[in-house]
Design an enzyme around this catalytic site. Structure first.
Site, short mmCIF file in Angstrom:
data_model
loop_
_atom_site.label_atom_id
_atom_site.label_comp_id
_atom_site.label_asym_id
_atom_site.label_seq_id
_atom_site.Cartn_x
_atom_site.Cartn_y
_atom_site.Cartn_z
N GLU A 70 -0.25 -5.27 11.72
CA GLU A 70 -0.07 -6.68 11.34
C GLU A 70 0.19 -7.61 12.52
O GLU A 70 0.29 -8.81 12.35
CB GLU A 70 1.08 -6.82 10.34
CG GLU A 70 0.78 -6.19 9.01
CD GLU A 70 1.89 -6.46 8.00
OE1 GLU A 70 1.57 -6.81 6.87
OE2 GLU A 70 3.08 -6.32 8.38
N TRP A 79 0.81 -1.23 0.00
CA TRP A 79 0.00 0.00 0.00
C TRP A 79 0.84 1.27 0.00
O TRP A 79 0.31 2.35 0.19
CB TRP A 79 -0.95 -0.01 1.20
CG TRP A 79 -0.23 0.05 2.55
CD1 TRP A 79 1.01 -0.40 2.84
CD2 TRP A 79 -0.74 0.60 3.76
NE1 TRP A 79 1.32 -0.18 4.16
CE2 TRP A 79 0.26 0.43 4.75
CE3 TRP A 79 -1.94 1.21 4.11
CZ2 TRP A 79 0.09 0.86 6.08
CZ3 TRP A 79 -2.10 1.64 5.42
CH2 TRP A 79 -1.10 1.45 6.39
N ASP A 80 2.15 1.11 -0.22
CA ASP A 80 3.05 2.25 -0.05
C ASP A 80 2.77 3.42 -0.97
O ASP A 80 3.13 4.56 -0.66
CB ASP A 80 4.51 1.78 -0.20
CG ASP A 80 4.83 0.67 0.79
OD1 ASP A 80 5.40 0.97 1.84
OD2 ASP A 80 4.46 -0.49 0.54
#
Lengths: 593, 593
Positions: free
Chosen positions: B492, B353-354
């Site tokens: 995470e 998702w950077d």
């Protein structure tokens, strides 16, 4: 919607190859000639599937010389579908009686359909109806539908659906002395849902994978029949065994996936083709999506004329084939506009100057395609710089014939098909392509106002081409004008002077005027760029103030040859040529074309 | 210009791999770690050269399961250059005394330089100075310069310049139980001007050719010395034999060309590499062009801060590495923004998702790059549709980890490096990437006003993602709100509830809010498109009025978990978790990172 249809009535074997070319279906990524599904390369048939920009080089020994040509490769034939009754022969229109043959190219939806009745030597009459598409919406998919109806017989039949990799480039008679093998078959594979074939070009190492899923239907009900897959080294085929009944149609759908190693978003082509075919919808669904896509294209593309149905149809035929050659699917594919589309092997799929005539259409209707076609030139700018350097000139010299990497692909020697002689070929001296490319950039900019393209790419090409023309010009002190020597103009029948060793002609009027235009316009483009863009570009291209002054001078002092001071001459010395011996040639050859 | 330099003083073997990563040089097409020219993969050194988007899959047997991972491939090492005095050993900083070591990363010009003096076991002291670049201007070129000065000795020496294809993916310790062989060497070749090596990845069949031209100079005078080319199956090297004199410098230039089968405007990679290296200029000229290109980039890219030299340098370090990862050279390359650049093998070069954090920078300064990064997603829309379908949902479900073809590349099981256990990995449930992608599209549009992108590509992705969220939402009648169950948020470390078989967590606040935003914004985007574009798009995506009403409803009735009704909870049930046993872990393990 008649004016969207080309209808051929009657089977005419002699005309078949022309029909194949005109009935080619393509989506700007792949194109497949309108060959009969049941045909193979033979006297009257030439199935061909081409990848946009899918080239390969091969060396041939001709007249004790090794020559290398880059061809547009004929890739495996995904079309092949055929049937035979038990103890009968495979269908071959050249060997049976054909009745009620009709073939329709529906340009509105990009669908080719055929319908005919055949009678074999044993009196069995069968009706065949087929439809096919190369999907404009799902660019990796092509599909065909085949409906077989036994009219007066019943019995067991065999249907075969093949991916045929046993293919050479054999489409152009005059190239037949040249090496024509471009493909290695890497693998054939039986899939859960069908078959696949993977090939690789033997020089460019371009991989193409095709996967096919063939399904038989009784109406909309899927038929479960005995099936056997047979593969040999170069092809793979599914054979279906079933009973056909008089008056009952059997419908076969062949859905095909095509991926190549040049594609975006792939892991590797054969994996993508297999995965895609597992997800691919049924023929009707693919057809619906394909129709929608063509529908959207025509909304942007149609040119409506007032002067009669035939003209209208012809205009649409042109638009149709142009869009099949470069479509929204082509954006980013790194292709140019080839002389004859991706519809066959003539001109080897090379990129000449045809963009000059076609980009005005794209500029206004599909500017993203126009830009992508110009980017084909941008990515080959470095090669054009090398070519200029090797010719002892500055800037960029684009080739007359361009293919994969932008080197000059024009042949050095050329076969005269009448005399059988190989002659030196000077057509590469058609430097005027370097005015056409500049003109296309300017025209695109004028139509779109895409200043970003001009700043980042267009101006660099334009100025590099100007630099070439500036260094190619010579000042003729006698004439007090600049001249361009040793070039060939668009008239390819005049490439040198009689009794002269000089290659090319001097002061071709078209070239001189167009080159002068480039040099003048280059200065205007510099004015259009904001500083520091213009300054940085000049610095990068190592163009100094003196060079700009030279361009200005050439732009206003170009020499133009005149006949009797009034009519512009095609080139200098044209008026000294002898008249062509028309009568002598008409006597010697029946047809002097 | 201090704030453009990262300076390392002193040789620190332990820190070398970190320096290698931070001193990576790249041009948005290839990247090469800042490993010492004379080093090979070893305890302290890990040379790595990566192709943007150059992935390969390999299968490994782990814990009786076959797992497949897609890696960013370490391609052949073009850097290798070394010397030895007659009867001496090849230079190896781990085995000799190193003095005055200094390494400078000059971010202004994209140049890495090293300088040091070594003394071998026989007391020979030599000074080495090197500079290198991966050209931002000539994307297929990289180059290094090596200056060797014997300080207190004279004698015959041997210099070796290699292209090393004996490479595996060995950069990440925790991956070492996994299959790491990705390359087959196709050929090594001695060229007129140097050497070349061609490799192919063993699954994606991606071909890379490298050609190198190494030249020795005495000042600016080219040295003609005895040369021997040695190739084995996996590498090829030129060996130069000459006499070195005390105090006299020998300068070696190694110019490299790199081409791959994915490149535009190529015939085939090895041909292009060989032709390019024949035309490639000298080091100084390449350096000049490279500097100019960086100079232009910095004019658009620099972020100037007021709060001190260190912060300024850090900001530039980030900008520098971002531009090395995706530059103007990357436009059209079909790449995304990987978690750690193309600087090494951690995160396997996958696209997470950077972009969310990085595209705002590109949007304003390099919108064409931003658009190209978004197109990476567009080309994988079909795969995302398949993923949604397989999950029983509508629309498009982009993967948490994306690589070559856009399938989910997250591992199914994951090694805990501390315990050595392989655990199920639920991180793929980070569906929130599907909000980030939509947000990036909106943000790009807001910054650029690129309505054409929105109409042709952006809206289709956006609406497809909205469709996914709409079908993923469930209405909780007790709560009177819509909920998203079984997801993982950006944290995470929390991927499931203790003592529960359920994968993922419920109502992650970040996910819920962001998904609701997507659904609301999808309706706004539809309003922005002119009809018939909007209608046609809805028709193509099979989104009907009911679905739009559902989106509106979810957008305003999303459930949000709260702690004590005031503070938003990370996810539903967060407050019921036990505190982590910090003390116990601190005692058990020294470092609980």
């Amino acid at each position: 919607m008649d004016n969207f249809q080309i209808v051929y009535s009657g089977w005419d074997p002699e005309e078949q190859k022309l029909r194949e070319a005109l009935c080619t279906l393509g989506n700007g990524y792949i194109a497949t000639r309108g060959a009969a599904e049941e045909s193979k390369d033979s006297k009257n048939n030439y199935p061909g599937t081409y990848l946009a920009g899918g080239y390969n080089r091969a060396k041939s020994n001709i007249a004790d010389k090794e020559i290398e040509n880059e061809d547009l490769v004929n890739f495996p034939n995904w079309l092949y579908l055929n049937f035979r009754p038990e103890s009968g022969s495979w269908l071959n229109l050249d060997e049976c009686e054909v009745q009620d043959y009709q073939q329709v190219l529906d340009m509105e939806s990009g669908i080719l359909s055929r319908s005919f009745v055949i009678e074999d030597s044993e009196g069995r009459k069968s009706k065949i109806e087929s439809r096919r598409l190369v999907s404009m919406r799902d660019m990796h998919n092509a599909a065909l539908e085949w409906i077989l109806t036994p009219l007066n017989w019943s019995g067991s039949i065999e249907i075969v659906s093949e991916l045929d990799g046993n293919i050479t480039n054999n489409g152009v008679e005059r190239y037949r002395d040249l090496e024509s093998r471009h493909l290695d078959v890497l693998s054939t594979q039986e899939l859960k849902d069908g078959i696949s074939l993977t090939v690789q070009t033997n020089q460019t190492q371009l991989v193409m994978a095709q996967a096919a899923r063939t399904t038989l239907f009784d109406g909309n009900h899927k038929l479960e029949v005995d099936t056997k897959t047979i593969s040999n080294k170069k092809s793979i085929a599914q054979h279906f065994f079933l009973n056909a009944k008089e008056g009952i149609s059997v419908r076969a759908e062949k859905i095909v996936s095509i991926y190549t190693s040049r594609d975006k978003a792939i892991s590797e082509p054969s994996l993508e083709a297999s995965e895609n075919i597992a997800f691919a919808p049924l023929f009707d669904q693919l057809l619906k999506r394909h129709r929608q896509a063509w529908n959207r294209l025509w909304k942007q593309a149609d040119i409506q004329l007032d002067n009669g149905a035939k003209t209208q149809r012809l205009a649409r035929l042109h638009v149709f084939h142009i869009l099949q050659t470069a479509s929204p699917n082509s954006v980013g594919l790194d292709i140019g506009i080839p002389a004859r589309g991706w519809h066959g092997e003539a001109y080897r799929g090379h990129i000449f100057w045809d963009e000059l005539f076609i980009t005005p259409f794209y500029n206004l209707r599909f500017p993203d395609i126009a830009k992508s076609l110009l980017m084909y030139r941008y990515y080959r700018l470095e090669k054009a710089r090398h070519a200029a350097k090797e010719a002892g000139l500055r800037g960029a010299l684009y080739p007359w014939q361009s293919g994969s990497n932008g080197r000059e692909e024009s042949q050095k020697i050329h076969l005269n098909p009448q005399s059988g002689n190989w002659l030196p070929d000077h057509t590469y001296l058609q430097y005027h392509v370097n005015a056409a490319i500049a003109y296309n950039i300017w025209n695109y900019y004028k139509a779109t106002g895409d200043h970003e393209f001009l700043s980042c790419f267009g101006a660099e090409i334009f100025l590099s081409i100007a630099s070439f023309w500036g260094s190619k010009a010579e000042f003729d002190t006698d004439k007090g004008r600049y001249v361009f020597l040793q070039v060939v103009g668009p008239d390819e029948y005049h490439t040198s002077y009689p009794d002269s060793d000089q290659q090319g002609l001097n002061n071709n009027a078209y070239t001189n005027v167009f080159a002068a235009w480039v040099l003048q316009m280059a200065l205007d483009i510099l004015d259009l760029l904001e500083n520091p863009t213009a300054e940085r570009l000049l610095q990068r291209l190592e163009i100094d103030e003196d060079e700009l002054l030279l361009w200005k001078d050439i732009g206003t002092k170009i020499y133009l040859p005149f006949l009797d001071g009034e009519v512009i001459s095609q080139f200098e010395g044209y008026e000294d040529l002898e008249e062509f011996p028309w009568e002598e040639y008409r006597k010697k050859y029946d047809n002097i074309q």
